[in-house]
Motif scaffolding. Sequence first.
Motif, short mmCIF file in Angstrom:
data_model
loop_
_atom_site.label_atom_id
_atom_site.label_comp_id
_atom_site.label_asym_id
_atom_site.label_seq_id
_atom_site.Cartn_x
_atom_site.Cartn_y
_atom_site.Cartn_z
N MET A 7 -1.65 -0.10 5.27
CA MET A 7 -2.53 -1.26 5.63
C MET A 7 -1.44 -3.08 5.25
O MET A 7 -0.27 -2.26 4.59
N LEU A 8 -1.10 -3.95 6.16
CA LEU A 8 -0.41 -4.66 6.06
C LEU A 8 0.21 -5.65 4.32
O LEU A 8 -1.07 -6.32 3.98
N ALA A 9 1.17 -5.31 3.84
CA ALA A 9 1.27 -5.93 2.26
C ALA A 9 2.96 -6.90 2.46
O ALA A 9 3.84 -6.37 3.61
N LEU A 10 3.25 -7.99 2.02
CA LEU A 10 4.04 -8.53 1.41
C LEU A 10 4.51 -8.03 -0.07
O LEU A 10 4.40 -8.04 -1.15
N ARG A 11 5.96 -7.40 0.51
CA ARG A 11 6.72 -6.59 -0.94
C ARG A 11 7.83 -6.96 -1.01
O ARG A 11 8.86 -7.49 -0.57
N LEU A 12 7.53 -7.06 -3.07
CA LEU A 12 8.85 -7.04 -3.20
C LEU A 12 9.72 -5.78 -3.40
O LEU A 12 9.24 -5.23 -4.13
N ALA A 13 10.60 -5.62 -3.16
CA ALA A 13 11.70 -4.13 -4.08
C ALA A 13 13.01 -4.67 -4.03
O ALA A 13 13.33 -5.83 -4.88
N ASP A 14 13.89 -4.86 -3.64
CA ASP A 14 15.42 -4.75 -3.64
C ASP A 14 15.31 -7.02 -2.76
O ASP A 14 16.37 -7.17 -3.47
N ARG A 15 14.55 -6.95 -1.73
CA ARG A 15 14.20 -7.79 -1.29
C ARG A 15 12.55 -7.89 -0.75
O ARG A 15 11.77 -6.82 -0.76
N PHE B 220 9.86 -8.05 1.73
CA PHE B 220 9.85 -7.71 3.27
C PHE B 220 8.43 -7.19 3.80
O PHE B 220 7.08 -7.19 2.55
N LEU B 221 7.91 -7.70 4.34
CA LEU B 221 6.63 -6.96 5.30
C LEU B 221 6.35 -5.53 6.01
O LEU B 221 6.75 -4.78 6.69
N ASP B 222 5.44 -5.12 4.71
CA ASP B 222 5.02 -3.86 5.00
C ASP B 222 3.95 -3.62 5.77
O ASP B 222 2.63 -2.96 4.68
N PRO B 223 4.26 -2.80 6.60
CA PRO B 223 2.97 -2.56 7.77
C PRO B 223 2.20 -1.20 7.46
O PRO B 223 0.88 -0.53 7.50
N GLU B 224 2.93 0.02 6.44
CA GLU B 224 2.62 0.46 6.30
C GLU B 224 2.29 1.33 4.76
O GLU B 224 2.05 2.18 4.17
N CYS B 225 1.84 0.05 4.88
CA CYS B 225 1.90 0.08 2.13
C CYS B 225 0.93 0.68 1.87
O CYS B 225 -0.51 0.13 3.35
N PRO B 226 0.34 1.88 1.49
CA PRO B 226 -0.45 2.74 0.65
C PRO B 226 -2.12 1.61 0.38
O PRO B 226 -1.64 0.73 -0.52
N GLU B 227 -3.07 1.56 0.67
CA GLU B 227 -3.74 1.25 0.34
C GLU B 227 -4.22 1.22 -1.38
O GLU B 227 -3.60 2.21 -1.84
N ASP C 209 -0.08 -5.12 -8.72
CA ASP C 209 0.09 -5.59 -7.21
C ASP C 209 -0.78 -6.54 -6.89
O ASP C 209 -1.86 -7.16 -7.40
N GLY C 210 -0.31 -7.49 -5.85
CA GLY C 210 -0.74 -8.76 -5.88
C GLY C 210 -1.51 -8.87 -4.51
O GLY C 210 -2.03 -8.50 -4.09
N ALA C 211 -1.81 -10.26 -4.15
CA ALA C 211 -2.69 -10.82 -3.40
C ALA C 211 -2.36 -10.88 -1.42
O ALA C 211 -3.16 -11.25 -0.85
N PHE C 212 -1.28 -10.93 -1.63
CA PHE C 212 0.03 -10.96 -0.13
C PHE C 212 -0.16 -9.83 1.09
O PHE C 212 0.67 -8.95 0.80
N ALA C 213 -1.41 -9.04 1.31
CA ALA C 213 -2.32 -7.94 1.43
C ALA C 213 -3.24 -8.39 2.58
O ALA C 213 -4.10 -9.04 1.48
N GLU C 214 -3.57 -7.42 2.47
CA GLU C 214 -4.92 -6.84 3.76
C GLU C 214 -5.74 -6.68 2.13
O GLU C 214 -6.87 -7.38 2.40
N ARG C 215 -5.59 -5.62 1.70
CA ARG C 215 -6.87 -5.26 0.32
C ARG C 215 -6.31 -5.68 -1.32
O ARG C 215 -5.09 -5.22 -0.96
N LEU C 216 -6.72 -5.86 -2.01
CA LEU C 216 -6.12 -4.83 -3.54
C LEU C 216 -7.10 -5.07 -4.82
O LEU C 216 -8.67 -4.93 -4.07
#
Lengths: 327, 327
Positions: free
Chosen positions: B1-9, B11-18, B108-115
Amino acid sequence: MLALRLADRVFLDPECPEPARAPGDALVRMRVAGVCDTDMQLARGYMGFRGILGHEFVGEVLDAGDASWIGRRVVADINAGCGLCDECRLRAGHHCARRSVLGIFGRDGAFAERLTIPERCLVAVPDPVSDEAAVFAEPLAAALHVLDACRGAEGMPAIVLGDGKLGLLTAMALHGAGVRVTLVGHHASKLSIAARLGIPVALEGDLPEATRVPLVVEATGSPGGIARSLSLTCPRGTVVLKTTVADSSSVDLSPIVIDELHVVGSRCGELRQAIEALEAGRVDPRPLIAARYPLRAAEEALAHAARKGTLKILLGGEQEERSKPRS
Amino acid sequence: MLALRLADRVFLDPECPEPARAPGDALVRMRVAGVCDTDMQLARGYMGFRGILGHEFVGEVLDAGDASWIGRRVVADINAGCGLCDECRLRAGHHCARRSVLGIFGRDGAFAERLTIPERCLVAVPDPVSDEAAVFAEPLAAALHVLDACRGAEGMPAIVLGDGKLGLLTAMALHGAGVRVTLVGHHASKLSIAARLGIPVALEGDLPEATRVPLVVEATGSPGGIARSLSLTCPRGTVVLKTTVADSSSVDLSPIVIDELHVVGSRCGELRQAIEALEAGRVDPRPLIAARYPLRAAEEALAHAARKGTLKILLGGEQEERSKPRS
């Protein structure tokens, strides 16, 4: 008369003019006075005060508009409000914008043979309470005022941080009021004064890492004490600040928000409550006395009080002779 | 799924695990999420968080242990306590030592398709409350929580200091609760948002010199706001700190003691109260919306939100298309 005055410097003035009793004032002979750290701060310029120092005292009324006061032993609220504003009418006038404060702001203090003070500020001292105990009424009232900042503290675990005069007296006051207080400090010799009274004590270095209690009283007199107090307080707990740290200092205040702490400033209390605690024997502050000097040795007394770690220095007394230091 | 993740920076991750729904959790589809200044602070390293950002959201329950939740629109308490300790059993668990905090700490937070979110954290959103209003439930609950720090504030003169998102929303919340609040800030354009709602406002420079009120809410987000708040508060008044100033800063705290102020930290509130205020129409936060972006433009949305003076940036929405900026 003899008085210890602050002008450009602190000096003993043997020819200080007698105080003039205004209507509503009592003329009081000083019996015993106590030296407070605030006196040292005033000498260094705090509040810009000029005049006779001294705000902790017990005296005897020589003259008053209400003749029933004459001859009585008294202590007094150091704050003299205007008597007219809401703050004075509804409360004790401690925050009256036009108040004078004995020996601190706008009013000569008690390091003198005689002083005047508004009759409405007087509190009678019952016979069983000695001069040496009654002279602690003002700082003890301030110590008991912590309980106003944290209602329902009886039975509550608490820490008083700082084993100086203020910390010791606050620990005694809270212990006497049934708070489950531990006194935490850096000086085994001072902590032992509290320990002998049955108050739990701990050296700062011996506190378990995760110690957190719902009530912490900051009485270290140093800026670092504030941060330490915040770290010792449970979420939603109360930190009572007693120290007036004159300088701005760098403190990380974010724990206040994250832990939703209540930080409450606490200054002067009700003298009547202090006298009651002394009369009932809930607090006996006399172990805090380090030495007593006659008024004519007031300069020497202040120099002694200024030495780091000194407990309470008293001035005056019937014999006007220097007693042997107690510690 | 799509999610905005914080790692070193960030970034928008289009393949974030459900997200995997654990027992007791609900699986929620994000409908609208809000960007908070805390998200920017997290991106700069605050709390050391790594994972999907976002803690302000309204969503729809896709799956839950309690099937009655399925299909309902919900907001959620961001704090998920252990459920076992006294803090969780007796209160809301906001200070549970083992809590996770949605999109902030350990979850994990809510800047994602699902949480996923514990079912006990869910609060249903009534039909009359739109997504665009409900997404403010978390910050509005925090704003209303000021009233817990100062009981009996209804009818009391108060100042909210700071005309950013937090200050505006807090002024709205207090105004809606009957507090006689004035919003004080530096930006006429932002103050005008409150003024249009009938809330008295003042530019900081226009405040009369001697202004002092019994309740001040510090919402400036800057260290200098604390000192200013202390100076605006009446003796024995309450200062509510909303700003988490991450750095230590130099603040003269002596007014807290001299004026016997109550300084109270205030963080998260009760989502249910916020939803009630929205449903009753006591607060309508929608004038605070600056723009709305689809989740796939989340990086752009965060960049917009980071620009100084930006009001609320929303993410998501049915059409997943960028709407026109509102201001």
